[in-house]
Scaffold this motif. Structure first.
Motif, PDB file in Angstrom:
ATOM      1  N   SER A   8      29.923  15.633   4.466  1.00  0.00           N
ATOM      2  CA  SER A   8      29.736  15.319   5.877  1.00  0.00           C
ATOM      3  C   SER A   8      30.134  16.499   6.765  1.00  0.00           C
ATOM      4  CB  SER A   8      30.568  14.086   6.256  1.00  0.00           C
ATOM      5  OG  SER A   8      30.431  13.788   7.629  1.00  0.00           O
ATOM      6  N   HIS A   9      29.494  16.530   7.945  1.00  0.00           N
ATOM      7  CA  HIS A   9      29.872  17.477   8.988  1.00  0.00           C
ATOM      8  C   HIS A   9      30.458  16.736  10.193  1.00  0.00           C
ATOM      9  CE1 HIS A   9      28.271  21.064   7.123  1.00  0.00           C
ATOM     10  NE2 HIS A   9      27.156  20.428   6.849  1.00  0.00           N
ATOM     11  N   LEU A  10      30.653  15.413  10.038  1.00  0.00           N
ATOM     12  CA  LEU A  10      31.169  14.620  11.142  1.00  0.00           C
ATOM     13  C   LEU A  10      32.681  14.460  11.027  1.00  0.00           C
ATOM     14  CD1 LEU A  10      28.649  11.669  11.657  1.00  0.00           C
ATOM     15  CD2 LEU A  10      28.973  13.673  13.103  1.00  0.00           C
ATOM     16  N   PRO A  11      33.433  14.760  12.082  1.00  0.00           N
ATOM     17  CA  PRO A  11      34.880  14.553  12.027  1.00  0.00           C
ATOM     18  C   PRO A  11      35.237  13.083  11.868  1.00  0.00           C
ATOM     19  CG  PRO A  11      34.166  15.120  14.266  1.00  0.00           C
ATOM     20  CD  PRO A  11      32.994  15.343  13.363  1.00  0.00           C
ATOM     21  N   GLN A  12      34.400  12.188  12.417  1.00  0.00           N
ATOM     22  CA  GLN A  12      34.687  10.756  12.304  1.00  0.00           C
ATOM     23  C   GLN A  12      34.678  10.314  10.835  1.00  0.00           C
ATOM     24  OE1 GLN A  12      32.518  12.134  14.379  1.00  0.00           O
ATOM     25  NE2 GLN A  12      32.496  11.148  16.391  1.00  0.00           N
ATOM     26  N   VAL A  13      33.706  10.828  10.060  1.00  0.00           N
ATOM     27  CA  VAL A  13      33.620  10.477   8.638  1.00  0.00           C
ATOM     28  C   VAL A  13      34.789  11.099   7.870  1.00  0.00           C
ATOM     29  CG1 VAL A  13      32.242  10.694   6.527  1.00  0.00           C
ATOM     30  CG2 VAL A  13      31.121  10.197   8.717  1.00  0.00           C
ATOM     31  N   ALA A  14      35.060  12.376   8.135  1.00  0.00           N
ATOM     32  CA  ALA A  14      36.157  13.062   7.447  1.00  0.00           C
ATOM     33  C   ALA A  14      37.484  12.363   7.698  1.00  0.00           C
ATOM     34  CB  ALA A  14      36.221  14.516   7.893  1.00  0.00           C
ATOM     35  N   ALA A  15      37.676  11.848   8.921  1.00  0.00           N
ATOM     36  CA  ALA A  15      38.935  11.185   9.269  1.00  0.00           C
ATOM     37  C   ALA A  15      39.109   9.874   8.506  1.00  0.00           C
ATOM     38  CB  ALA A  15      38.987  10.924  10.775  1.00  0.00           C
ATOM     39  N   MET A  16      37.998   9.243   8.107  1.00  0.00           N
ATOM     40  CA  MET A  16      38.070   7.964   7.391  1.00  0.00           C
ATOM     41  C   MET A  16      38.351   8.143   5.903  1.00  0.00           C
ATOM     42  SD  MET A  16      37.514   5.490   9.624  1.00  0.00           S
ATOM     43  CE  MET A  16      36.798   4.046   8.865  1.00  0.00           C
ATOM     44  N   ALA A  17      38.405   9.380   5.419  1.00  0.00           N
ATOM     45  CA  ALA A  17      38.527   9.642   3.984  1.00  0.00           C
ATOM     46  C   ALA A  17      39.851   9.144   3.424  1.00  0.00           C
ATOM     47  CB  ALA A  17      38.376  11.138   3.716  1.00  0.00           C
ATOM     48  N   ASP A  18      39.767   8.609   2.202  1.00  0.00           N
ATOM     49  CA  ASP A  18      40.983   8.324   1.438  1.00  0.00           C
ATOM     50  C   ASP A  18      41.430   9.584   0.699  1.00  0.00           C
ATOM     51  OD1 ASP A  18      41.074   5.465   1.986  1.00  0.00           O
ATOM     52  OD2 ASP A  18      39.267   5.344   0.751  1.00  0.00           O
ATOM     53  N   HIS A  19      40.440  10.437   0.380  1.00  0.00           N
ATOM     54  CA  HIS A  19      40.713  11.699  -0.302  1.00  0.00           C
ATOM     55  C   HIS A  19      39.787  12.748   0.314  1.00  0.00           C
ATOM     56  CE1 HIS A  19      42.623   9.032  -3.191  1.00  0.00           C
ATOM     57  NE2 HIS A  19      41.478   8.362  -3.221  1.00  0.00           N
ATOM     58  N   HIS A  20      40.339  13.885   0.675  1.00  0.00           N
ATOM     59  CA  HIS A  20      39.580  14.898   1.410  1.00  0.00           C
ATOM     60  C   HIS A  20      39.623  16.216   0.629  1.00  0.00           C
ATOM     61  CE1 HIS A  20      38.641  16.742   5.641  1.00  0.00           C
ATOM     62  NE2 HIS A  20      37.903  17.256   4.688  1.00  0.00           N
ATOM     63  N   TYR A  21      38.421  16.738   0.308  1.00  0.00           N
ATOM     64  CA  TYR A  21      38.320  18.011  -0.407  1.00  0.00           C
ATOM     65  C   TYR A  21      37.651  19.049   0.487  1.00  0.00           C
ATOM     66  CZ  TYR A  21      39.609  15.835  -4.849  1.00  0.00           C
ATOM     67  OH  TYR A  21      40.284  15.190  -5.846  1.00  0.00           O
ATOM     68  N   HIS A  22      38.168  20.254   0.420  1.00  0.00           N
ATOM     69  CA  HIS A  22      37.590  21.360   1.186  1.00  0.00           C
ATOM     70  C   HIS A  22      36.894  22.316   0.220  1.00  0.00           C
ATOM     71  CE1 HIS A  22      37.915  25.367   3.376  1.00  0.00           C
ATOM     72  NE2 HIS A  22      37.103  24.624   4.109  1.00  0.00           N
ATOM     73  N   ILE A  23      35.637  22.627   0.529  1.00  0.00           N
ATOM     74  CA  ILE A  23      34.840  23.533  -0.294  1.00  0.00           C
ATOM     75  C   ILE A  23      34.690  24.854   0.442  1.00  0.00           C
ATOM     76  CG2 ILE A  23      32.615  23.866  -1.432  1.00  0.00           C
ATOM     77  CD1 ILE A  23      32.261  20.847  -1.445  1.00  0.00           C
ATOM     78  N   GLN A  24      34.930  25.936  -0.282  1.00  0.00           N
ATOM     79  CA  GLN A  24      34.756  27.235   0.349  1.00  0.00           C
ATOM     80  C   GLN A  24      34.155  28.229  -0.636  1.00  0.00           C
ATOM     81  OE1 GLN A  24      38.484  28.925   1.614  1.00  0.00           O
ATOM     82  NE2 GLN A  24      39.605  28.177  -0.162  1.00  0.00           N
ATOM     83  N   LYS A  25      33.452  29.187  -0.085  1.00  0.00           N
ATOM     84  CA  LYS A  25      32.804  30.228  -0.873  1.00  0.00           C
ATOM     85  C   LYS A  25      33.631  31.498  -0.751  1.00  0.00           C
ATOM     86  CE  LYS A  25      28.798  31.611   0.597  1.00  0.00           C
ATOM     87  NZ  LYS A  25      27.349  31.598   0.907  1.00  0.00           N
ATOM     88  N   GLN A  26      33.885  32.163  -1.886  1.00  0.00           N
ATOM     89  CA  GLN A  26      34.711  33.356  -1.901  1.00  0.00           C
ATOM     90  C   GLN A  26      34.030  34.447  -2.725  1.00  0.00           C
ATOM     91  OE1 GLN A  26      38.179  31.475  -3.614  1.00  0.00           O
ATOM     92  NE2 GLN A  26      39.222  31.411  -1.639  1.00  0.00           N
ATOM     93  N   GLU A  27      34.506  35.675  -2.553  1.00  0.00           N
ATOM     94  CA  GLU A  27      33.982  36.800  -3.317  1.00  0.00           C
ATOM     95  C   GLU A  27      35.114  37.468  -4.084  1.00  0.00           C
ATOM     96  OE1 GLU A  27      31.891  39.528  -0.851  1.00  0.00           O
ATOM     97  OE2 GLU A  27      30.456  38.027  -0.109  1.00  0.00           O
ATOM     98  N   ASP A  28      34.805  37.850  -5.330  1.00  0.00           N
ATOM     99  CA  ASP A  28      35.798  38.517  -6.161  1.00  0.00           C
ATOM    100  C   ASP A  28      35.057  39.394  -7.168  1.00  0.00           C
ATOM    101  OD1 ASP A  28      38.195  39.259  -7.309  1.00  0.00           O
ATOM    102  OD2 ASP A  28      38.227  37.547  -8.679  1.00  0.00           O
ATOM    103  N   THR A  29      35.434  40.667  -7.221  1.00  0.00           N
ATOM    104  CA  THR A  29      34.791  41.641  -8.112  1.00  0.00           C
ATOM    105  C   THR A  29      33.274  41.586  -7.992  1.00  0.00           C
ATOM    106  OG1 THR A  29      34.822  40.094  -9.986  1.00  0.00           O
ATOM    107  CG2 THR A  29      36.715  41.585  -9.746  1.00  0.00           C
ATOM    108  N   ASN A  30      32.824  41.634  -6.746  1.00  0.00           N
ATOM    109  CA  ASN A  30      31.387  41.687  -6.431  1.00  0.00           C
ATOM    110  C   ASN A  30      30.616  40.469  -6.928  1.00  0.00           C
ATOM    111  OD1 ASN A  30      31.635  44.251  -5.183  1.00  0.00           O
ATOM    112  ND2 ASN A  30      31.571  45.230  -7.217  1.00  0.00           N
ATOM    113  N   ARG A  31      31.304  39.345  -7.119  1.00  0.00           N
ATOM    114  CA  ARG A  31      30.621  38.095  -7.470  1.00  0.00           C
ATOM    115  C   ARG A  31      31.070  37.004  -6.506  1.00  0.00           C
ATOM    116  NH1 ARG A  31      27.993  37.305 -12.273  1.00  0.00           N
ATOM    117  NH2 ARG A  31      27.151  35.557 -11.098  1.00  0.00           N
ATOM    118  N   THR A  32      30.145  36.078  -6.223  1.00  0.00           N
ATOM    119  CA  THR A  32      30.440  34.962  -5.328  1.00  0.00           C
ATOM    120  C   THR A  32      30.715  33.716  -6.162  1.00  0.00           C
ATOM    121  OG1 THR A  32      28.979  35.878  -3.639  1.00  0.00           O
ATOM    122  CG2 THR A  32      29.556  33.547  -3.440  1.00  0.00           C
ATOM    123  N   PHE A  33      31.735  32.968  -5.760  1.00  0.00           N
ATOM    124  CA  PHE A  33      32.013  31.720  -6.455  1.00  0.00           C
ATOM    125  C   PHE A  33      32.521  30.691  -5.447  1.00  0.00           C
ATOM    126  CE2 PHE A  33      35.918  34.136  -6.564  1.00  0.00           C
ATOM    127  CZ  PHE A  33      36.916  33.210  -6.307  1.00  0.00           C
TER     128      PHE A  33
END
Length: 565
Positions: A493-518
């Motif tokens: 979701s991109h809605l704060p209202q939905v995120a606020a209702m979560a029982d469990h909240h996970y954050h996903i992020q994209k990172q770079e390391d040694t010229n690779r994305t993960f």
């Protein structure tokens, strides 16, 4: 319920393992961070269409694995696994799928290799994925009857089962009648053909094991000289003057004398005596065979001719004499049926009339149940739509009937969902007038209604809240949370209202390391969670005001969730 998901070398995910719990789990993160990739992985794990493009660059294969728990002993996954010979221990199912870089995939359920089709069937009982574009059921009129029947549940099961059996019997009888109701010319041609074939097979007078006997006889005839010479030599070696039997007889006599003096020789004396008499009997038997041996070149020709006939008939009627004789029995029955064709047609037509009456009666009962349930579904959906701020919408289940005498697998009904979204407008087919946002809310309403009965262990929403805001956004958040009371829900979701209702909240992020994305996935709590909801609310810059607003939103959500239990 999805307990654990393991992903390796899938798209930009190098390796990821996450444990899920019941209730509402929300996944948030920047656009492009890989949220939808996780949903793609789950979809493929449940039998979705795969592609070598999913395999991470440089890897040989992508590996997906999911652990599911079954919370009901009546869960449909049990039956599907039992039919496939898959054991389920401790109510656990492990789905695994490996995607190779050549485009092929290997599927397993509880360690057993299965075809993709079976993985898809089992996956469909475990996971229900609904994305912003996943409204095929609503956009296909043919699926509306199945949605209605799903809502009817036990109210329709008995009548439906009875109808299915009668429909299958009716179709089988129709096919049988069609098979014998051919024109006279075709009947005459079949009779002539079957009579010719029966006459040809009967003239051969085959025995089922005849080919083996003839093959053995041919081998003896073709090797007559060798058989005669070898057996004659063997007979002479045993019974000839001063040959085998004479010497063994002498040994037998000497040992008998010794055994009277020394009993330790008794055992060997008896052994030699037995050998003497056995050889003598064998020699007499060989002599009898030699006396009867006679080479008959005419008999060899007869055997060769008979075997050639068998080969010729095998090319026409079967690969073995057993199959040829079975074919003879079959066409005999069909020929008798053709001779009694008029009587059989009349009998089948009468049975068909009786079956049609029963089928029509059961189909009428199906219709009656569906009309009753249709009103219940309409009222339930309109109640849900009012809570989703579509209070002016009018939803109804429209019934059409197949032409008289026609039946299909679902009865005689054609069900179409109708809706009027604006005051003063007449109801029209939902597929013709509903907008994308309206379809999402209608589908959400259906899932809210079905969540207590459909048996799906995990429901996944992939950005179904796109394009909404304000009070509608809060209403959608409430609905998704309500569904999570009865089913595990994973929501991107991109809605704060939905995120606020979560029982469990996970954050996903994209990172770079040694010229690779993960991509990485982290469960967040406390201030980290407030920060993330603040970011969703305000964008790039998080202020103290948005932080307080996000904290207040979570507190309000906690109060709202208590009302859902």
């Amino acid at each position: 319920m999805l307990k654990e998901l393991s992903i390796k070398n899938f798209a930009i995910i190098e390796e990821l393992t996450v444990a899920f719990q019941d209730g509402l789990t929300v996944l948030t993160g920047e656009t492009g961070a890989g949220k939808s990739i996780i949903i793609d992985a789950v979809q493929l794990l449940a039998g979705g269409r795969g592609s070598q493009e999913f395999v991470r660059h440089g890897a040989k294969k992508a590996e997906l694995e999911g652990l599911f728990t079954l919370t009901s002993e009546n869960h449909p996954a049990y039956e599907k696994c039992e039919d496939a010979g898959i054991e389920i221990e401790e109510d656990l199912i492990i789905l695994r799928r490996d995607l190779n870089d050549n485009g092929k995939s290997v599927c397993r359920v509880n360690g057993k290799l299965v075809p993709l089709s079976l993985l898809r069937e089992i996956g469909a009982t475990l996971i229900d994925i609904h994305g912003q574009h996943e409204t095929q059921e609503l956009m296909d009129d043919r699926q509306h009857i199945h949605l209605l029947d799903q809502f009817a549940g036990e109210q329709i099961e008995a009548v439906q089962e009875k109808y299915f059996k009668q429909f299958n019997d009716y179709n089988t009888l129709k096919k049988e009648l069609a098979a014998i109701s051919v024109n006279e010319q075709q009947v005459a041609q079949k009779i002539d053909l079957y009579q010719f074939q029966m006459k040809e097979i009967d003239a051969c007078q085959f025995r089922e094991d005849e080919e083996e006997d003839l093959t053995e006889e041919r081998r003896r005839l073709m090797n007559f000289n060798k058989i005669f010479e070898c057996s004659n030599t063997a007979h002479e070696a045993i019974l000839g003057e001063s040959k085998g039997l004479d010497w063994i007889g002498r040994a037998m006599s000497e040992l008998e004398d010794v055994a009277t003096i020394d009993t330790t020789f008794k055992e060997y004396s008896e052994a030699v005596s037995n050998a003497f008499y056995n050889l003598q009997e064998a020699a007499f038997g060989i002599k009898n065979i030699l006396d009867d041996l006679e080479f008959d070149p005419e008999r060899l020709n007869e055997v060769e001719h008979r075997l050639a006939l068998i080969q010729s008939m095998k090319r026409k009627y079967g690969s073995t004499l057993k199959e040829i004789l079975a074919y003879r029995a079959k066409i005999g029955e069909e020929l008798e049926s053709l001779f009694n064709r008029d009587e059989n047609i009349q009998k089948n037509e009468q049975q068909l009339i009786e079956l049609r009456k029963k089928l029509q009666s059961t189909a009428s009962k199906l219709t009656a149940v569906r009309k009753k349930v249709g009103n219940q579904l309409s009222n339930a959906i309109m109640q849900q739509l009012r809570e989703l701020y579509m209070e002016k919408a009018k939803f109804s289940v429209h019934f059409e009937t197949l032409p008289e005498g026609q039946f299909d697998h679902d009865g005689v009904d054609k069900i179409i969902f109708y809706i009027a979204t604006n005051v003063g407008e007449p109801p029209k087919p939902l597929t013709k007038i509903a907008s994308g946002g309206e379809l999402s809310r209608i589908m959400l309403a259906l899932k809210t209604i079905f969540s207590t009965t459909n048996g799906i262990t995990s429901i996944i929403f992939d950005e179904v809240d796109t394009g909404v805001s304000g009070r509608v956004a809060q209403a959608i958040a409430d609905k998704i949370a309500a569904i999570s009371v009865h089913s595990q829900v994973l929501c991107i979701s991109h809605l704060p209202q939905v995120a606020a209702m979560a029982d469990h909240h996970y954050h996903i992020q994209k990172q770079e390391d040694t010229n690779r994305t993960f991509t990485s996935l982290t469960e967040i709590f406390g201030d980290d969670r407030i920060d993330e909801i603040s970011r969703i609310m305000s964008g790039a810059e998080v202020t103290e005001l948005t932080f307080r607003h996000a904290k207040e939103l979570i507190e309000i959500a906690e109060q709202r969730k208590k009302c859902l239990v």
